[in-house]
Write a protein that holds these residues in place. Structure first.
Motif, PDB file in Angstrom:
ATOM      1  N   THR A  76     -14.969  10.697 -26.850  1.00  0.00           N
ATOM      2  CA  THR A  76     -13.425  11.829 -26.532  1.00  0.00           C
ATOM      3  C   THR A  76     -14.207  12.861 -27.402  1.00  0.00           C
ATOM      4  OG1 THR A  76     -12.534   8.915 -26.742  1.00  0.00           O
ATOM      5  CG2 THR A  76     -11.431  11.190 -26.172  1.00  0.00           C
ATOM      6  N   PHE A 132     -12.737  -2.088 -34.182  1.00  0.00           N
ATOM      7  CA  PHE A 132     -13.780  -2.087 -34.903  1.00  0.00           C
ATOM      8  C   PHE A 132     -14.314  -3.225 -35.781  1.00  0.00           C
ATOM      9  CE2 PHE A 132     -13.168   2.843 -34.791  1.00  0.00           C
ATOM     10  CZ  PHE A 132     -13.013   3.163 -32.919  1.00  0.00           C
ATOM     11  N   THR A 161     -20.064   2.963 -27.529  1.00  0.00           N
ATOM     12  CA  THR A 161     -18.694   3.150 -26.738  1.00  0.00           C
ATOM     13  C   THR A 161     -19.166   4.214 -25.418  1.00  0.00           C
ATOM     14  OG1 THR A 161     -18.740   5.002 -29.251  1.00  0.00           O
ATOM     15  CG2 THR A 161     -17.160   4.978 -27.641  1.00  0.00           C
ATOM     16  N   ASP A 163     -16.717   0.195 -26.721  1.00  0.00           N
ATOM     17  CA  ASP A 163     -15.664   0.772 -26.889  1.00  0.00           C
ATOM     18  C   ASP A 163     -14.541   1.257 -25.434  1.00  0.00           C
ATOM     19  OD1 ASP A 163     -13.023   1.966 -27.382  1.00  0.00           O
ATOM     20  OD2 ASP A 163     -14.301   3.128 -29.776  1.00  0.00           O
ATOM     21  N   SER A 183     -11.868   2.984 -24.725  1.00  0.00           N
ATOM     22  CA  SER A 183     -10.859   3.457 -24.849  1.00  0.00           C
ATOM     23  C   SER A 183     -10.750   4.478 -23.453  1.00  0.00           C
ATOM     24  CB  SER A 183     -11.008   3.927 -26.084  1.00  0.00           C
ATOM     25  OG  SER A 183     -10.861   2.945 -27.204  1.00  0.00           O
ATOM     26  N   SER A 184     -11.349   5.670 -23.618  1.00  0.00           N
ATOM     27  CA  SER A 184     -10.925   7.069 -23.086  1.00  0.00           C
ATOM     28  C   SER A 184     -11.855   6.841 -21.330  1.00  0.00           C
ATOM     29  CB  SER A 184     -11.688   8.107 -24.157  1.00  0.00           C
ATOM     30  OG  SER A 184     -12.514   7.674 -24.086  1.00  0.00           O
ATOM     31  N   TRP A 238     -15.863   8.045 -32.800  1.00  0.00           N
ATOM     32  CA  TRP A 238     -15.687   6.501 -33.631  1.00  0.00           C
ATOM     33  C   TRP A 238     -16.612   5.696 -33.385  1.00  0.00           C
ATOM     34  CZ3 TRP A 238     -10.897   7.108 -34.456  1.00  0.00           C
ATOM     35  CH2 TRP A 238     -10.647   7.889 -34.030  1.00  0.00           C
ATOM     36  N   GLY A 275      -2.853  -2.649 -32.861  1.00  0.00           N
ATOM     37  CA  GLY A 275      -3.702  -2.049 -34.335  1.00  0.00           C
ATOM     38  C   GLY A 275      -4.777  -0.695 -33.213  1.00  0.00           C
ATOM     39  N   GLY A 276      -4.544  -1.203 -32.138  1.00  0.00           N
ATOM     40  CA  GLY A 276      -5.490   0.217 -31.604  1.00  0.00           C
ATOM     41  C   GLY A 276      -7.096  -0.057 -31.470  1.00  0.00           C
ATOM     42  N   ALA A 277      -7.846   0.678 -30.912  1.00  0.00           N
ATOM     43  CA  ALA A 277      -9.001   0.604 -30.859  1.00  0.00           C
ATOM     44  C   ALA A 277      -9.507   0.375 -32.641  1.00  0.00           C
ATOM     45  CB  ALA A 277      -9.585   1.341 -30.179  1.00  0.00           C
ATOM     46  N   SER A 278      -9.047   0.914 -33.290  1.00  0.00           N
ATOM     47  CA  SER A 278      -9.434   1.170 -34.653  1.00  0.00           C
ATOM     48  C   SER A 278      -9.471  -0.615 -35.304  1.00  0.00           C
ATOM     49  CB  SER A 278      -8.691   2.244 -35.866  1.00  0.00           C
ATOM     50  OG  SER A 278      -8.889   3.536 -35.221  1.00  0.00           O
ATOM     51  N   GLN A 293      -3.907   4.137 -24.970  1.00  0.00           N
ATOM     52  CA  GLN A 293      -3.056   6.012 -24.711  1.00  0.00           C
ATOM     53  C   GLN A 293      -3.851   6.900 -24.594  1.00  0.00           C
ATOM     54  OE1 GLN A 293      -3.911   4.338 -27.755  1.00  0.00           O
ATOM     55  NE2 GLN A 293      -4.982   5.465 -29.059  1.00  0.00           N
ATOM     56  N   LYS A 294      -4.965   6.273 -24.039  1.00  0.00           N
ATOM     57  CA  LYS A 294      -5.765   7.852 -23.288  1.00  0.00           C
ATOM     58  C   LYS A 294      -5.783   7.056 -22.067  1.00  0.00           C
ATOM     59  CE  LYS A 294      -8.045   8.736 -26.813  1.00  0.00           C
ATOM     60  NZ  LYS A 294      -8.540   7.474 -27.767  1.00  0.00           N
ATOM     61  N   ASN A 340     -17.520   6.443 -23.306  1.00  0.00           N
ATOM     62  CA  ASN A 340     -17.304   8.188 -23.447  1.00  0.00           C
ATOM     63  C   ASN A 340     -16.961   8.414 -24.785  1.00  0.00           C
ATOM     64  OD1 ASN A 340     -16.317   9.726 -21.905  1.00  0.00           O
ATOM     65  ND2 ASN A 340     -14.259   9.974 -22.563  1.00  0.00           N
ATOM     66  N   GLY A 376      -8.008   1.441 -27.067  1.00  0.00           N
ATOM     67  CA  GLY A 376      -6.495   1.587 -27.476  1.00  0.00           C
ATOM     68  C   GLY A 376      -5.729   1.659 -25.356  1.00  0.00           C
TER      69      GLY A 376
HETATM   70  C1  LIG Z   1      -8.448   7.221 -29.764  1.00  0.00           C
HETATM   71  C2  LIG Z   1      -9.967   6.392 -29.075  1.00  0.00           C
HETATM   72  C3  LIG Z   1      -9.672   5.789 -30.753  1.00  0.00           C
HETATM   73  C4  LIG Z   1      -8.904   5.298 -31.625  1.00  0.00           C
HETATM   74  O1  LIG Z   1      -7.682   4.582 -31.462  1.00  0.00           O
HETATM   75  P1  LIG Z   1      -6.464   3.687 -31.722  1.00  0.00           P
HETATM   76  O2  LIG Z   1      -6.084   2.530 -30.497  1.00  0.00           O
HETATM   77  O3  LIG Z   1      -6.204   4.908 -32.428  1.00  0.00           O
HETATM   78  O4  LIG Z   1      -6.991   2.866 -33.113  1.00  0.00           O
HETATM   79  C5  LIG Z   1     -11.593   4.967 -30.576  1.00  0.00           C
HETATM   80  N1  LIG Z   1     -12.772   4.834 -29.350  1.00  0.00           N
HETATM   81  C6  LIG Z   1     -12.700   6.090 -29.041  1.00  0.00           C
HETATM   82  C7  LIG Z   1     -13.783   5.528 -28.195  1.00  0.00           C
HETATM   83  C8  LIG Z   1     -11.023   6.455 -28.858  1.00  0.00           C
HETATM   84  O5  LIG Z   1     -11.356   7.282 -27.095  1.00  0.00           O
END
Ligand SMILES: *Cc1c(COP(=O)(O)O)cnc(C)c1O
Length: 357
Positions: free
Chosen positions: A147, A79, A143, A166, A168-169, A99, A73-76, A189-190, A145, A187
């Motif tokens: 992004t 949330f 957050t 968060d 994520s990045s 974000w 479900g990703g970082a989203s 993918q970073k 970082n 998430g």
């Molecule tokens: C990319 C990103 C998100 C979104 O991530 P998803 O996996 O696409 O939901 C949320 N927060 C930050 C800081 C991000 O870089």
């Protein structure tokens, strides 16, 4: 021609990760089957999940009393999962970018959001400081970082309420003191692996305190009990994350990679500060992200933006276009991006300046 991958996400992965995923796509752990066609309950895949979780704990020095989860479900989705599980009435958020704003929007479904600080007045080009967090909130969310806007907070907050972040990045780009946090999510993918996996680190004792019923899949306790296997996990992405964690350990862990990240960021920001055609979009050096370097053309050179884009592309640079809400350029220089790629970008900027300025 060699490609230099500056995409913001999905983004560059270590060659090691790609090679291991490619091998396991055909023959996973000697099974004669692809990693995408074995049961997540097989002993071979359970070993992947166990090792990935153990490495997260080792590399980030996760203290006792925390659970590490690989969700989807990703970082989203985090949330809303964060407030679903942690907010009774009220939470504090900083609004430092798109974000953060998206996280605030979801939190409002569950209670009152106190926006304790915002940098929206300057299109999010700085990190707000010196704000107070009320004592009566269920948690404080930020957050680390941003992004899209290229700002980063590298200080673990010392506050009285539980902290949710968060990351994520910038997760795994530097050491963090996990004991300062109640919940960290990212998430994959970073800095970690293919999209489809989401890393969660949660302190067990913050759960079970809200009065609302929580649907099974959205309750962290379900996934803690199920050891990230309550339902089918994102097996191939988790396998990819494990390879990146193994690679990271070889680089000296987060302490080792931080040194490289500092060197990469310094190289690029000092060229941006020097080159008369470009400038960083974040003015205060201490707020500048080491992961996403945002920059624009300086006054008088705005008309060269498109031309630089084409020029950089002709030199093998990929993914440099800034997010549509900021414009200009963004070089994402995550863990897996080698110093040579940053040097190549610096060389291209110098060459462009020599040609045009
Ligand atoms: C990319 C990103 C998100 C979104 O991530 P998803 O996996 O696409 O939901 C949320 N927060 C930050 C800081 C991000 O870089």
């Amino acid at each position: 021609m060699k490609k230099h991958n500056f995409y913001a996400g999905p983004s560059i992965m270590p060659d090691f990760t790609k090679e291991k995923v490619a091998e396991a796509t055909m023959n996973f752990a000697g099974t004669g089957l692809s990693v995408m066609e074995v049961s997540h309950r097989s002993k071979e895949f359970v070993a992947v999940m166990d090792e990935a979780i153990a490495l997260v704990k080792e590399l980030l020095k996760v203290p006792e009393g925390y659970s590490v989860l690989f969700l989807q479900g990703g970082a989203s989705l985090q949330f809303l999962m964060a407030p679903y599980n942690l907010m009774n009435t009220k939470a504090a958020y900083t609004n430092t970018g798109a974000w953060a704003k998206a996280a605030i929007k979801e939190a409002k479904f569950f209670g009152e959001v106190v926006e304790v600080a915002s940098s929206a007045d300057a299109n999010y080009n700085y990190i707000p400081k010196g704000y107070e967090i009320p004592d009566d909130v269920d948690y404080f969310h930020f957050t680390s970082n941003n992004t899209i806007f290229g700002t980063e907070v590298r200080i673990d907050p010392d506050v009285k309420v539980p902290v949710v972040c968060d990351m994520s990045s910038d997760i795994f780009s530097r050491p963090v003191d996990v004991s300062k946090y109640a919940l960290i999510y990212a998430g994959a993918q970073k800095n970690l692996g293919p999209s489809g996996a989401t890393l969660v680190i949660v302190r067990n004792d913050v759960l079970g305190k809200v009065t609302r019923p929580i649907p099974t899949m959205l309750d962290y306790r379900t996934h803690i009990k199920g050891e990230s296997m309550f339902n089918t996990p994102a097996t191939v992405p988790v396998f990819g994350c494990l390879q990146t964690l193994l690679w990271l350990k070889e680089q000296g862990g987060v302490e080792g990679i931080e040194k490289v990240n500092i060197a990469k960021a310094q190289l690029l920001y000092s060229e941006l500060d020097r080159n008369k055609m470009f400038k960083p979009s974040v003015p205060n050096p201490e707020d500048r992200s080491r992961m996403n370097v945002t920059f624009v053309m300086t006054e008088g050179y705005e008309l060269f933006e498109k031309e630089f884009d084409v020029f950089a592309e002709s030199k093998g640079m990929v993914g440099l276009k800034g997010h549509r809400s900021v414009g200009g350029f963004r070089a994402s220089i995550y863990n897996a991006l080698p110093l040579e790629s940053v040097q190549a970008l610096v060389d291209v900027m110098k060459e462009f300046e020599a040609l045009k300025a």
